[in-house]
Design an enzyme around this catalytic site. Structure first.
Site, PDB file in Angstrom:
ATOM      1  N   HIS A 257       0.835  -1.216   0.000  1.00  0.00           N
ATOM      2  CA  HIS A 257       0.000   0.000   0.000  1.00  0.00           C
ATOM      3  C   HIS A 257       0.862   1.256   0.000  1.00  0.00           C
ATOM      4  CE1 HIS A 257      -4.070  -1.698   1.002  1.00  0.00           C
ATOM      5  NE2 HIS A 257      -3.280  -2.758   1.204  1.00  0.00           N
ATOM      6  N   GLU A 323       3.387   0.049   3.958  1.00  0.00           N
ATOM      7  CA  GLU A 323       3.011   1.374   3.438  1.00  0.00           C
ATOM      8  C   GLU A 323       4.305   2.017   2.952  1.00  0.00           C
ATOM      9  OE1 GLU A 323       0.016   2.656   3.181  1.00  0.00           O
ATOM     10  OE2 GLU A 323      -1.272   1.764   4.718  1.00  0.00           O
TER      11      GLU A 323
END
Ligand SMILES: [Zn+2]
Length: 361
Positions: A257, A323
């Site tokens: 992500h 992330e």
């Protein structure tokens, strides 16, 4: 009293921070100090702008006699003009001084009635030159914002830092037994859900799909069987991603992500990796996190964290969610926009996964 020398590694998410420079008294700071600007906002956030690559030391002092609790931060470089600013609300005063040669100290002294929670005080690196500390309790006492200098001015000069295109030599990656492992790679979002959309329309879905495919290539070259939950731009629910991994009995599940802040705060940048449970899940996340940090020495370390994200909670094998930066962050977005950087992230994640497979199986 505590001292935390590795400030960049101790990160917490500060939520709901709205920083508005309109409320600030704008005084230029003329000094050789690494402190360029500071602001203590009415919601209790202390934001600091420093020279890039500055190392800070933060301290907490409990109340003594008639003096309230104090928080102070030391910066390299000397201040030319020591001064005291009168506080308001729960803040008694703010002092800028030079306790010893070559050091600038910013002290916030609270009224004796104020109680902070020292264990929760952390300085978060938002970008290579911006920092934030949440001072819980301040917001309830109608504190009016105070500060000096402009926090956003000159922020993140390295925005357009060019990443060198490099040849990714997979022979330098750790070796694992050929054909032994199966890893499911999950590019987040897709199709009707673009995920986060950041600066100049930079889309999470595009970034994570490309990074995932490249990651899959790198792992395949090392003899790891890789399965992508999606290979193209399509809408895909969370459940089928998990089912796929569980049915395949994969050895690891890694979801890719990119991050965003709700208010699209450009000064917030950094890398974080999540796991849900178990030592293996933690180890997978930690190994990946270590490598992405090394690959991006400038992006702040927001830590390895535990979270209940569906895809890492429902998968039956060790799972991590990475992330790889903020599409809304000035610094991260400029990096994520570059193909060479995205490849570098893929290579780093591959290295982290291989390191994990080596030690955990
Ligand atoms: Zn996402």
């Amino acid at each position: 009293m505590f001292q935390d020398p590795s400030l960049k590694s101790k990160l917490v998410l500060a939520t709901g921070l709205i920083f508005c420079c309109n409320f600030l008294i704008s005084l230029p700071l003329r000094s050789a100090s690494a402190l360029a600007a500071w602001a203590l906002s009415s919601n209790g956030s202390l934001t600091l702008r420093t020279s890039s690559g500055t190392k800070l030391d933060a301290f907490y002092q409990s109340s003594t006699n008639d003096k309230g609790e104090r928080v102070w931060i030391d910066f390299p470089g000397e201040l030319s003009r020591p001064r005291t600013l009168k506080g308001n609300g729960s803040v008694k005063e703010i002092r800028l001084g030079k306790p010893t040669r070559g050091i600038t100290r910013l002290v916030i002294e609270f009224l004796p009635s104020v109680e902070l929670e020292p264990s929760k005080l952390k300085i978060i690196g938002l970008s290579p030159n911006t920092w934030e500390m949440k001072l819980i309790g301040l917001e309830t006492n109608s504190f009016r914002s105070i500060g000096e200098g402009n926090i956003l001015r000159n922020s993140i000069k390295r925005t357009f830092e060019k990443i060198n295109i490099q040849d990714f030599d997979t022979s330098s990656l750790p070796n694992v037994p050929l054909g032994k492992y199966k890893v499911v790679i999950d590019p987040g979002h897709g199709g009707s859900d673009p995920g986060a959309v950041g600066i100049n329309g930079l889309r999470e879905t595009d970034i994570v799909l490309e990074v995932s495919k490249k990651l899959s290539e790198f792992l395949a070259k090392k003899g790891v069987e890789t399965i992508l939950t999606r290979k193209d731009e399509r809408t895909l629910d969370l459940q089928p991603r998990v089912t796929k991994a569980n049915n395949l009995k994969a050895d690891a599940f890694v979801s890719i992500h990119a991050n965003a802040t709700r208010g699209k705060r450009k000064e917030v940048n950094g890398l974080e990796t999540y796991y849900f449970s178990g030592y293996k899940g933690y180890s997978l996340a930690k190994n990946i996190h270590k490598q992405i940090l090394l690959a991006s020495s400038q992006s702040p370390d927001r830590g390895v964290r535990r979270s209940r994200f569906y895809v890492i909670r429902k998968t039956s094998m060790p799972a991590a969610l990475v992330e790889i930066g903020f599409v809304t962050g000035m610094y991260d977005a400029a990096l994520l926009r570059q193909k060479a950087y995205r490849d570098k992230m893929s290579f780093a994640i591959a290295k982290g996964i291989l390191n994990y497979l080596k030690v955990s199986n």
